[in-house]
Design a protein around this motif. Sequence first.
Motif, PDB file in Angstrom:
ATOM      1  N   GLU A 156       0.830  -1.206   0.000  1.00  0.00           N
ATOM      2  CA  GLU A 156       0.000   0.000   0.000  1.00  0.00           C
ATOM      3  C   GLU A 156       0.868   1.260   0.000  1.00  0.00           C
ATOM      4  O   GLU A 156       0.556   2.230  -0.676  1.00  0.00           O
ATOM      5  CB  GLU A 156      -0.916   0.012   1.224  1.00  0.00           C
ATOM      6  CG  GLU A 156      -1.951  -1.079   1.223  1.00  0.00           C
ATOM      7  CD  GLU A 156      -3.122  -0.808   0.309  1.00  0.00           C
ATOM      8  OE1 GLU A 156      -3.473   0.371   0.112  1.00  0.00           O
ATOM      9  OE2 GLU A 156      -3.672  -1.781  -0.234  1.00  0.00           O
ATOM     10  N   LYS A 157       1.954   1.248   0.754  1.00  0.00           N
ATOM     11  CA  LYS A 157       2.852   2.407   0.828  1.00  0.00           C
ATOM     12  C   LYS A 157       3.422   2.712  -0.549  1.00  0.00           C
ATOM     13  O   LYS A 157       3.452   3.854  -0.979  1.00  0.00           O
ATOM     14  CB  LYS A 157       3.979   2.116   1.818  1.00  0.00           C
ATOM     15  CG  LYS A 157       5.042   3.195   1.896  1.00  0.00           C
ATOM     16  CD  LYS A 157       6.154   2.767   2.867  1.00  0.00           C
ATOM     17  CE  LYS A 157       7.326   3.676   2.813  1.00  0.00           C
ATOM     18  NZ  LYS A 157       8.200   3.453   1.667  1.00  0.00           N
ATOM     19  N   ASP A 158       3.857   1.660  -1.234  1.00  0.00           N
ATOM     20  CA  ASP A 158       4.409   1.847  -2.571  1.00  0.00           C
ATOM     21  C   ASP A 158       3.360   2.425  -3.521  1.00  0.00           C
ATOM     22  O   ASP A 158       3.664   3.233  -4.375  1.00  0.00           O
ATOM     23  CB  ASP A 158       4.956   0.533  -3.117  1.00  0.00           C
ATOM     24  CG  ASP A 158       6.185   0.063  -2.349  1.00  0.00           C
ATOM     25  OD1 ASP A 158       6.872   0.910  -1.750  1.00  0.00           O
ATOM     26  OD2 ASP A 158       6.452  -1.147  -2.353  1.00  0.00           O
ATOM     27  N   CYS A 159       2.129   2.008  -3.353  1.00  0.00           N
ATOM     28  CA  CYS A 159       1.043   2.524  -4.187  1.00  0.00           C
ATOM     29  C   CYS A 159       0.861   4.017  -3.977  1.00  0.00           C
ATOM     30  O   CYS A 159       0.707   4.771  -4.934  1.00  0.00           O
ATOM     31  CB  CYS A 159      -0.248   1.777  -3.869  1.00  0.00           C
ATOM     32  SG  CYS A 159      -1.682   2.390  -4.787  1.00  0.00           S
ATOM     33  N   LYS A 199      11.154 -10.884 -18.140  1.00  0.00           N
ATOM     34  CA  LYS A 199      10.926  -9.621 -17.451  1.00  0.00           C
ATOM     35  C   LYS A 199       9.880  -8.820 -18.213  1.00  0.00           C
ATOM     36  O   LYS A 199       9.942  -8.703 -19.441  1.00  0.00           O
ATOM     37  CB  LYS A 199      12.229  -8.827 -17.375  1.00  0.00           C
ATOM     38  CG  LYS A 199      12.083  -7.501 -16.666  1.00  0.00           C
ATOM     39  CD  LYS A 199      13.408  -6.782 -16.549  1.00  0.00           C
ATOM     40  CE  LYS A 199      13.214  -5.464 -15.810  1.00  0.00           C
ATOM     41  NZ  LYS A 199      14.481  -4.789 -15.592  1.00  0.00           N
ATOM     42  N   PRO A 200       8.890  -8.305 -17.487  1.00  0.00           N
ATOM     43  CA  PRO A 200       7.887  -7.471 -18.169  1.00  0.00           C
ATOM     44  C   PRO A 200       8.562  -6.239 -18.766  1.00  0.00           C
ATOM     45  O   PRO A 200       9.556  -5.745 -18.237  1.00  0.00           O
ATOM     46  CB  PRO A 200       6.925  -7.060 -17.056  1.00  0.00           C
ATOM     47  CG  PRO A 200       7.316  -7.799 -15.847  1.00  0.00           C
ATOM     48  CD  PRO A 200       8.659  -8.391 -16.065  1.00  0.00           C
ATOM     49  N   THR A 201       8.018  -5.771 -19.852  1.00  0.00           N
ATOM     50  CA  THR A 201       8.559  -4.563 -20.468  1.00  0.00           C
ATOM     51  C   THR A 201       7.607  -3.394 -20.213  1.00  0.00           C
ATOM     52  O   THR A 201       6.416  -3.593 -19.970  1.00  0.00           O
ATOM     53  CB  THR A 201       8.731  -4.734 -21.993  1.00  0.00           C
ATOM     54  OG1 THR A 201       7.436  -4.893 -22.590  1.00  0.00           O
ATOM     55  CG2 THR A 201       9.613  -5.938 -22.321  1.00  0.00           C
ATOM     56  N   VAL A 249       7.484  -1.900 -13.840  1.00  0.00           N
ATOM     57  CA  VAL A 249       8.529  -2.824 -14.299  1.00  0.00           C
ATOM     58  C   VAL A 249       9.727  -2.767 -13.350  1.00  0.00           C
ATOM     59  O   VAL A 249      10.262  -3.807 -12.940  1.00  0.00           O
ATOM     60  CB  VAL A 249       8.939  -2.503 -15.753  1.00  0.00           C
ATOM     61  CG1 VAL A 249      10.205  -3.255 -16.154  1.00  0.00           C
ATOM     62  CG2 VAL A 249       7.788  -2.846 -16.700  1.00  0.00           C
ATOM     63  N   THR A 250      10.139  -1.575 -12.976  1.00  0.00           N
ATOM     64  CA  THR A 250      11.255  -1.413 -12.036  1.00  0.00           C
ATOM     65  C   THR A 250      10.911  -2.033 -10.688  1.00  0.00           C
ATOM     66  O   THR A 250      11.741  -2.710 -10.071  1.00  0.00           O
ATOM     67  CB  THR A 250      11.585   0.091 -11.866  1.00  0.00           C
ATOM     68  OG1 THR A 250      11.929   0.620 -13.146  1.00  0.00           O
ATOM     69  CG2 THR A 250      12.737   0.304 -10.899  1.00  0.00           C
ATOM     70  N   TYR A 251       9.682  -1.851 -10.240  1.00  0.00           N
ATOM     71  CA  TYR A 251       9.226  -2.393  -8.963  1.00  0.00           C
ATOM     72  C   TYR A 251       9.298  -3.921  -8.944  1.00  0.00           C
ATOM     73  O   TYR A 251       9.641  -4.522  -7.934  1.00  0.00           O
ATOM     74  CB  TYR A 251       7.798  -1.911  -8.690  1.00  0.00           C
ATOM     75  CG  TYR A 251       7.238  -2.370  -7.376  1.00  0.00           C
ATOM     76  CD1 TYR A 251       7.638  -1.765  -6.193  1.00  0.00           C
ATOM     77  CD2 TYR A 251       6.305  -3.407  -7.307  1.00  0.00           C
ATOM     78  CE1 TYR A 251       7.119  -2.165  -4.977  1.00  0.00           C
ATOM     79  CE2 TYR A 251       5.788  -3.811  -6.098  1.00  0.00           C
ATOM     80  CZ  TYR A 251       6.192  -3.201  -4.935  1.00  0.00           C
ATOM     81  OH  TYR A 251       5.696  -3.605  -3.732  1.00  0.00           O
ATOM     82  N   THR A 252       8.995  -4.532 -10.082  1.00  0.00           N
ATOM     83  CA  THR A 252       9.040  -5.993 -10.164  1.00  0.00           C
ATOM     84  C   THR A 252      10.435  -6.505  -9.818  1.00  0.00           C
ATOM     85  O   THR A 252      10.575  -7.503  -9.117  1.00  0.00           O
ATOM     86  CB  THR A 252       8.615  -6.464 -11.568  1.00  0.00           C
ATOM     87  OG1 THR A 252       7.294  -5.992 -11.830  1.00  0.00           O
ATOM     88  CG2 THR A 252       8.626  -7.971 -11.675  1.00  0.00           C
ATOM     89  N   ASP A 253      11.464  -5.829 -10.289  1.00  0.00           N
ATOM     90  CA  ASP A 253      12.840  -6.222  -9.961  1.00  0.00           C
ATOM     91  C   ASP A 253      13.209  -5.854  -8.527  1.00  0.00           C
ATOM     92  O   ASP A 253      13.714  -6.674  -7.779  1.00  0.00           O
ATOM     93  CB  ASP A 253      13.838  -5.537 -10.904  1.00  0.00           C
ATOM     94  CG  ASP A 253      14.176  -6.389 -12.105  1.00  0.00           C
ATOM     95  OD1 ASP A 253      14.070  -7.626 -12.013  1.00  0.00           O
ATOM     96  OD2 ASP A 253      14.540  -5.812 -13.140  1.00  0.00           O
TER      97      ASP A 253
END
Length: 190
Positions: A67-70, A176-178, A98-102
């Motif tokens: 939630e914080k990241d949102c 990795k998602p683009t 995409v960056t968050y996924t990593d």
Amino acid sequence: MSTKKAARRERILNGVIDLLAGRGLEGVTHRAVDEAAALPQGSTSYYFPKKSALLGAAAEHLAGLLEKDCDELQVGFAEKAAAEGLDAAVAYVAEELVTYTDASRHLFLARMELTLAAARREDLAGVGVHLTAAARRPIEFFLKLISEGREDVPIETCAALIDGISLMYATGQGPKPTTEQVASVFKSIL
């Protein structure tokens, strides 16, 4: 709760999340959490005598992190939209996701472990639904925002697509998602 106790509790819960991501549910023991949190033996048991309480609190903590990241993403989106327009804001959100996924792979893995455990354990009922809702909140927020509240937009489907692509990557099951993939899902509803 005192500041010191709150900080210790947070260290414990972060330790649980790290263990879930690295070792899975079976790797989460009171002793392992004490070690992961660099706390004296017995600390975790003091705060959470039962493993189910420990896992439930870790799920709440994990949902809070999501939630914080949102919230941070919403601010960035609003600033980008005001300065450069909706297309630039959509591209910004896609890049951030995409960056968050990593950067937050361990959160994805911990979420998966807790979600699977919730499917099998009565004491964790509802945890999977709660974590999925927390993880999809930023995606759903942006889909609602850019669709201008239209009722004909398949928001749940689009959020599930992005979430699924991210989860497949985080678990090593997909590429990795683009930014283009994520942006195309967002733009499909414009």
